[in-house]
Design a protein around this motif. Sequence first.
Motif, PDB file in Angstrom:
ATOM      1  N   ALA A 137       0.821  -1.216   0.000  1.00  0.00           N
ATOM      2  CA  ALA A 137       0.000   0.000   0.000  1.00  0.00           C
ATOM      3  C   ALA A 137       0.849   1.258   0.000  1.00  0.00           C
ATOM      4  O   ALA A 137       0.452   2.286  -0.551  1.00  0.00           O
ATOM      5  CB  ALA A 137      -0.923   0.002   1.210  1.00  0.00           C
ATOM      6  N   GLY A 138       2.019   1.192   0.616  1.00  0.00           N
ATOM      7  CA  GLY A 138       2.872   2.368   0.706  1.00  0.00           C
ATOM      8  C   GLY A 138       3.828   2.534  -0.451  1.00  0.00           C
ATOM      9  O   GLY A 138       4.735   3.364  -0.392  1.00  0.00           O
ATOM     10  N   GLY A 139       3.638   1.775  -1.529  1.00  0.00           N
ATOM     11  CA  GLY A 139       4.530   1.861  -2.687  1.00  0.00           C
ATOM     12  C   GLY A 139       4.289   3.095  -3.521  1.00  0.00           C
ATOM     13  O   GLY A 139       3.703   4.088  -3.078  1.00  0.00           O
ATOM     14  N   ALA A 140       4.740   3.034  -4.755  1.00  0.00           N
ATOM     15  CA  ALA A 140       4.598   4.179  -5.663  1.00  0.00           C
ATOM     16  C   ALA A 140       3.134   4.614  -5.726  1.00  0.00           C
ATOM     17  O   ALA A 140       2.234   3.788  -5.851  1.00  0.00           O
ATOM     18  CB  ALA A 140       5.097   3.807  -7.052  1.00  0.00           C
ATOM     19  N   ARG A 168      -3.058   6.548   7.268  1.00  0.00           N
ATOM     20  CA  ARG A 168      -2.257   7.761   7.169  1.00  0.00           C
ATOM     21  C   ARG A 168      -1.492   7.823   5.844  1.00  0.00           C
ATOM     22  O   ARG A 168      -0.909   8.855   5.521  1.00  0.00           O
ATOM     23  CB  ARG A 168      -1.262   7.832   8.338  1.00  0.00           C
ATOM     24  N   LEU A 169      -1.483   6.716   5.106  1.00  0.00           N
ATOM     25  CA  LEU A 169      -0.789   6.713   3.821  1.00  0.00           C
ATOM     26  C   LEU A 169      -1.606   7.476   2.785  1.00  0.00           C
ATOM     27  O   LEU A 169      -2.849   7.476   2.826  1.00  0.00           O
ATOM     28  CB  LEU A 169      -0.574   5.273   3.338  1.00  0.00           C
ATOM     29  N   ARG A 630       8.473   3.279   4.354  1.00  0.00           N
ATOM     30  CA  ARG A 630       7.701   2.139   3.851  1.00  0.00           C
ATOM     31  C   ARG A 630       8.477   0.834   4.062  1.00  0.00           C
ATOM     32  O   ARG A 630       7.901  -0.189   4.452  1.00  0.00           O
ATOM     33  CB  ARG A 630       7.416   2.367   2.365  1.00  0.00           C
ATOM     34  N   ILE A 631       9.776   0.873   3.825  1.00  0.00           N
ATOM     35  CA  ILE A 631      10.609  -0.311   4.050  1.00  0.00           C
ATOM     36  C   ILE A 631      10.572  -0.700   5.526  1.00  0.00           C
ATOM     37  O   ILE A 631      10.451  -1.882   5.879  1.00  0.00           O
ATOM     38  CB  ILE A 631      12.064  -0.036   3.615  1.00  0.00           C
ATOM     39  N   VAL A 632      10.657   0.284   6.396  1.00  0.00           N
ATOM     40  CA  VAL A 632      10.652   0.004   7.836  1.00  0.00           C
ATOM     41  C   VAL A 632       9.345  -0.668   8.231  1.00  0.00           C
ATOM     42  O   VAL A 632       9.337  -1.684   8.941  1.00  0.00           O
ATOM     43  CB  VAL A 632      10.842   1.295   8.654  1.00  0.00           C
TER      44      VAL A 632
END
Length: 951
Positions: A137-140, A168-169, A630-632
């Motif tokens: 979901a937090g990708g591009a 929040r994204l 996003r990675i975290v």
Amino acid sequence: MPRDLRRLHGRDRELATISRELEAAFDGATRVVVLHGEAGIGKTALMEAAARSTSERARVLTARNLPLTTRMPNLAVRSLLTQAEEGGSQQDGVRPPLPLRLDAAIERLTAVGPVVITVDDLQWADADTLDALMFLAGGAEDRPLAILTTVRSGTGRPVDRWRADLIRLPGARSLQVRPLDRLGMHDLIAAQLGAPPHDALVRDVLDRTGGNPYHARLLIDGVDPDALAAPPATAPSTSGDLGTALLQTWATLPARTRELTVLLAIHGKPIRASILAGLDPAWREAVDELHPALATHVLDQDERGRMWFHHPLIAELLVASVPDDELRRQHATLARGVERLIEVDGPTPDRLVDLADHLAAAGDTVGSFASSRRAVQALHGLEQTATTLRLVRRCVELERDEPAVVDDRRALLTEWAAAAADADADADEHAAVLALLESVGADEPLARAELLLRRQQLEFRLGGELSTSAALREVVELTSGAPDSREYALALSELAHTEIIAHDPRSVGHAAEALDLATRLDDPEARAYALAVTAQLAAARRDVAAASRLADETFAVALPVRRFEPVTSAILWEAYSMPRHRQAAERLRDWRERLASAGAPRLMIAAVACIEAAAWVTIGASPQVRESLRIVRADGAPEYIELAMRSVSARFTAQQGRVDEAEAHLQRARERFPAPPAYAALELAVAGGLASLVAGDPGGALDAVRPMIERGPGGRSSEWLVPLAARALADRAATARDDGTDPGAALAELDALEATHPRVPRQTMGISYESDLEALDALYVAERARARGLPEAFDRWVDAADLAAAGELAWEEGYACRRGAEQGLIDGGARRRVGIALLRRGAAIARRTEAEGLADELETLARWARIRLDPELPAHATAPDRIAGAALTARERELLPYLVDGRTYAEIAELLTISEKTVSSHVSNLLRKTGAANRVDLARMARESHDAREI
């Protein structure tokens, strides 16, 4: 509205929302919708209808979670990945983690066309599944991707916290599916009964179901449309009790069918009827005997012939209805059936795990222990770390109750620690290490020392304090009887690490001794730790070349033995050695990608990504911040990384003016860590103070930072405390003057602050950037001048803005521009012209950093002063990141458009509020970096740069 969506009753509001989100996704903007509501409210029906409506326009991937997810970790993710990678080639070498594989597969699919993903029943999802969905979901943000999920409300599970973080994204929202109203219930009953119902029947059904559509369908099955009420025999005993209604349908099934469905529920996952028939000769007719359950939609059958409950709540209810003794007996029966399958078809890993689980649930201690050990061996090398850990943990628990099941308890505990380490389960590993310490006495000093070192590392990762030099000297003393041992080398490295942080000169000798010993022993792990602490020393003396070389060497030594902790340490210290934040951030990004390619543990990648995010936050690189955070989030960060992630996220969102989000991150940190370790408390105080200031609450900011200031300087970020306090006091003094009241109290506290802290405190632990300290000192001076209403405040803000720019402190530069512009416009005269330039400079920073709050303040100020914010900017004012392969600094990118536009040095200096000499210096650097012959040649190269947008 698509036809599939129109068939749903009473859902116009939800359908309109979903349709808008789908259209936005198909236009190239990633969208995520979490449908939440009570069981039976229609979440799944909405989601499935929405997916069907897009089937001609998008690739649809579907997945669901089941109640017993502990037995099937990553169930939904693996299902999505199987569909997404269908027909695709798999890369050789190290396979990346599931979240990265899924994201890469979706990236390939969205390059071809829109993709819709549906994931049902997130309340049963395991943590890894939630992490993977968060990562996706937090990708591009520009992918034609829609993610639709459902979750039952009020479960009190980790998914509630996950949902709060998800929304929040950008592009994510939560949509509550509410009970049907009277009109919606009327339409539903009419559709099911084939004729308009009597109003009394609608009221009766609405009252008894609370507007729950699934419950209503069960209640009215076979009812006459003219009836005034549903028959009492059909109605559940409790109003609104969906569970009772579901079990009433099940209760009408033949006895043998009910018995088999209970067995299926106890088995806990979908299974083909033919397999169920093969478990026991008494069930050989299971294929036919389950038909009534399929006919009444108690069960569904998928395309692979596997059966599971149409409404998963039925499985929960059936298992809960079975008495404990009977439940154990049924598990024992299932275990015997799985044993027969193993004898016939062979011991597959899945069946061995099923056998171990059923024997454990049956209370067979000896059998469960033996089968769990066998399953662990079968899972070796299959990337099933969570299942392996669960089975090993069970063996440990069984041994506690029945010590006779194991011959070598210490070997079992060692295996537990290793399995936990493989699964990145710090709490489990910590428990295993503590148990091992109880079995390793003083007569084994080396083994005990190594366990003590590991305990200290784990306690830090679990949110504890940093190890102290005193504690580590005790460990060194334990190993001193064997000065040629690897344990002694490891202890020396850890001691040197704490001594460097405390600026203890003995660290140099201890680090050298550790490296010499580890090299002589040719022990890769000990050498990796010694190299990492030597890199830390290089960072402390700002030797970038040495720190980089040592980080590379640490990686090369540690990679073959898969010990990534010292690698992560060396990477972080290398980053701290670098003179500029952008340089550090880019190096950390390169390392993060390198670690992922090497198959490093996820928490190590998350640790690097978190520090990377902090560096990007400092320079205001918002897209890069989001990517690293996003990675975290995707990597299921352990406690110490989550604390840092919350601080970084709060700081980032506060700087952007999203105060509610910042406070939500801080509140989550307070909930999870009511007594954080000192280093984390300091970071949280800085983030909390900043969030309060942006929210216009100087009192809250002072409450956040005062305790940390009184405690004295400490670790990273302590240098930010005093400027934040001064800013809060200046806000109070300015407000008092504006209100016509006495600012004396605020000024008295400011005087006291200045008396104890004439300049920004330097860290007593770790490393500070000198450019940061110069900028923060300038901000501190400017805030004191603002608080006292001194005429030199304007000049101080100009100085602060320039020093912040030199240090790449984007937010601080923007804030100083805002204050300087405000003061210059008020003062008038010659200062007005400079104030206008500061105003425009600040507006450019606000746009670049996406600082909504700062942008609003500057626009308000511009309207008040009747100034257009951007009349003197070039028509196309976006500079490339690189020219001829050379990376440009933030200031160079800011200056370059004016240069290309043909402005003189004097004009550029006036616009950016810097000196002509500074402009000349930047241009000389650009010519040197790019190899351009002159300004004209540089402008040409900029226009032609392959990675530039129009300038």
